[in-house]
Design an enzyme around this catalytic site. Structure first.
Site, mmCIF file in Angstrom:
data_model
loop_
_atom_site.group_PDB
_atom_site.id
_atom_site.type_symbol
_atom_site.label_atom_id
_atom_site.label_comp_id
_atom_site.label_asym_id
_atom_site.label_seq_id
_atom_site.Cartn_x
_atom_site.Cartn_y
_atom_site.Cartn_z
ATOM 1 N N GLN A 237 9.563 14.837 54.654
ATOM 2 C CA GLN A 237 8.682 14.389 53.581
ATOM 3 C C GLN A 237 7.313 15.085 53.698
ATOM 4 O OE1 GLN A 237 10.061 12.361 51.278
ATOM 5 N NE2 GLN A 237 8.273 12.622 49.995
ATOM 6 N N VAL A 266 5.412 14.514 44.343
ATOM 7 C CA VAL A 266 6.157 14.253 45.568
ATOM 8 C C VAL A 266 5.510 13.033 46.207
ATOM 9 C CG1 VAL A 266 6.879 15.175 47.789
ATOM 10 C CG2 VAL A 266 6.469 16.727 45.901
ATOM 11 N N SER A 272 7.511 7.056 50.852
ATOM 12 C CA SER A 272 8.732 7.435 50.143
ATOM 13 C C SER A 272 9.897 6.530 50.527
ATOM 14 C CB SER A 272 9.117 8.881 50.464
ATOM 15 O OG SER A 272 10.430 9.125 50.012
ATOM 16 N N HIS A 274 12.837 7.281 50.264
ATOM 17 C CA HIS A 274 13.862 8.102 50.927
ATOM 18 C C HIS A 274 13.765 7.944 52.443
ATOM 19 C CE1 HIS A 274 15.563 10.281 47.529
ATOM 20 N NE2 HIS A 274 14.347 10.401 47.032
ATOM 21 N N ASP A 281 18.820 10.314 45.218
ATOM 22 C CA ASP A 281 18.673 11.073 43.987
ATOM 23 C C ASP A 281 20.089 11.307 43.478
ATOM 24 O OD1 ASP A 281 15.956 11.086 44.285
ATOM 25 O OD2 ASP A 281 15.934 12.983 45.370
ATOM 26 N N GLU A 329 11.381 9.683 36.730
ATOM 27 C CA GLU A 329 12.431 10.360 37.517
ATOM 28 C C GLU A 329 13.782 9.720 37.193
ATOM 29 O OE1 GLU A 329 11.721 10.553 41.723
ATOM 30 O OE2 GLU A 329 10.044 11.945 41.490
ATOM 31 N N HIS A 332 16.180 9.173 40.328
ATOM 32 C CA HIS A 332 15.838 8.460 41.561
ATOM 33 C C HIS A 332 16.191 6.979 41.450
ATOM 34 C CE1 HIS A 332 13.185 7.832 45.223
ATOM 35 N NE2 HIS A 332 13.259 6.603 44.732
HETATM 36 ZN ZN ZN Z 1 14.062 10.707 44.944
#
Ligand code: ZN
Length: 361
Positions: A237, A266, A272, A274, A281, A329, A332
């Site tokens: 990241q 980002v 994040s 993630h 994603d 997004e 996502h």
């Molecule tokens: Zn993502």
């Protein structure tokens, strides 16, 4: 008297220059170029090979000179090489080295001992990782069914269109509901119970059954999904974020401007989803780029209106950018569990709004 074409042109230039002083000044450089042309013409003497070589040299000059002056064509994709450390069957990212994607995939298959290997990934404009880490639903489903063993029929779940979960009691310490954003960083002591989805893909192991069920359900409806970049270490990241900052700085911004703008494209490291293994994603087998257009595809529409039946939400909707502070997004998806996902879908709430309404008393 006979004059060649060149001589006639020369006479014309001379007579033009005789008109007045200004004409004389104008004609000086023109005559210079004219004479040079004539000289080159005489030297080459009609030799077609020489003319060809000269022509190509003139054409190639700007190409070579642009190399030497460091001018490069702007590229959409940036190649990164990242070190992976293989611990048992898990893959962790460390830092830089040079081994290709094929090599790492081979290594992962053949050698699950502790050993350092690396992977080339491609980072696209949005900062998300591209093709190299994409897996198709078909492979993920089959891989998962294999891991369950023979007695299991699969994880396909019929969607429950009727339940609204209005009476469900939401708890702030529910692991599925953890709020992660720029003002709610992942706690330092947060441990992700990692499970393998397929190949080098990992995420929180507790969300895998619902994920596979969603992939199967989409497949039944004729939609073939693909997954990219589920779990990301904070090292990756950081790399993605710094990549974005340097791109904006290359475009002339100062560090602070670049840092702020990068935060819209980002997610800041530590903020994040993630990194918590709760987000994926998701794209399709035919539309694999992480771009807004995915939202208009069959797969994008299917996800937007069905993901909540399996506990996933479209985390960054188009009309809620002022709340999430992240651009739209359509790829996502965040796992929050079927109860919260259904409530959020029915009431059109982001996770931030859901927390405000149901969890912050
Ligand atoms: Zn993502």
């Amino acid at each position: 008297m006979y004059f060649t074409k060149q001589e006639r042109a020369r006479q014309k230039l001379k007579s033009f220059a005789r008109k007045n002083f200004i004409c004389k000044i104008i004609i000086a450089p023109v005559r210079g170029i004219f004479e040079l042309g004539c000289l080159i013409g005489r030297l080459l003497g009609g030799n077609i090979k020489k003319i060809g070589v000269s022509f190509i040299s003139v054409l190639l000059f700007p190409v070579f000179s642009s190399f030497s002056f460091g001018i490069e064509a702007p590229t959409e994709m940036t190649d990164w090489t990242i070190d992976f450390e293989v611990l048992d069957d898990s893959v962790f990212i460390a830092d830089n080295s040079e081994v290709s994607t094929d090599e790492i995939l081979q290594e992962v298959d053949e050698n699950v001992d502790r050993e350092e290997i690396s992977l080339e990934v491609t980072v696209n404009e949005s900062g998300d990782i591209a093709k190299e880490d994409l897996y198709y639903a078909e492979d993920i489903i089959n891989g998962y069914l294999d891991s369950l063993g023979e007695e299991n029929e699969g994880v396909y779940q019929e969607r429950d269109y009727t339940r609204t979960y209005d009476d469900y009691e939401f708890e702030p310490d529910d692991w599925r509901l953890i709020l992660i954003n720029k003002s709610h960083f992942i706690p330092d002591d947060y441990v992700v119970p990692l499970g393998t989805i397929y190949g080098i893909h990992q995420c929180d192991e507790r969300i895998i059954p619902d994920l596979v069920a969603m992939l199967q359900s989409a497949k039944v409806d004729g939609v073939n999904l693909s997954i990219r970049s589920p779990y990301r270490t904070s090292a990756l990241q950081v790399l993605l974020y710094n990549n974005k900052i340097s791109k904006f700085m290359d475009a002339g911004m100062n560090y602070l401007e670049a840092y702020k703008l990068a935060g819209q494209a980002v997610t800041i490291p530590g903020a994040s989803e993630h990194e918590a293994g709760l987000s994926l994603d998701i794209v399709s087998d035919t539309y694999t780029s992480l771009t807004e257009g995915f939202g208009d595809t069959e797969a994008g529409k299917w996800l937007a209106s069905n993901a909540h039946y399996y506990g996933f939400i479209l985390r960054y909707p188009a009309e809620k950018e002022y709340i999430t502070t992240i651009e739209y997004e359509p790829w996502h998806f965040r796992y929050v569990g079927v109860e919260a996902a259904t409530v959020m879908y029915n009431e059109n709430l982001t996770l931030e709004e859901f927390w405000e309404k149901y969890l912050e008393q």
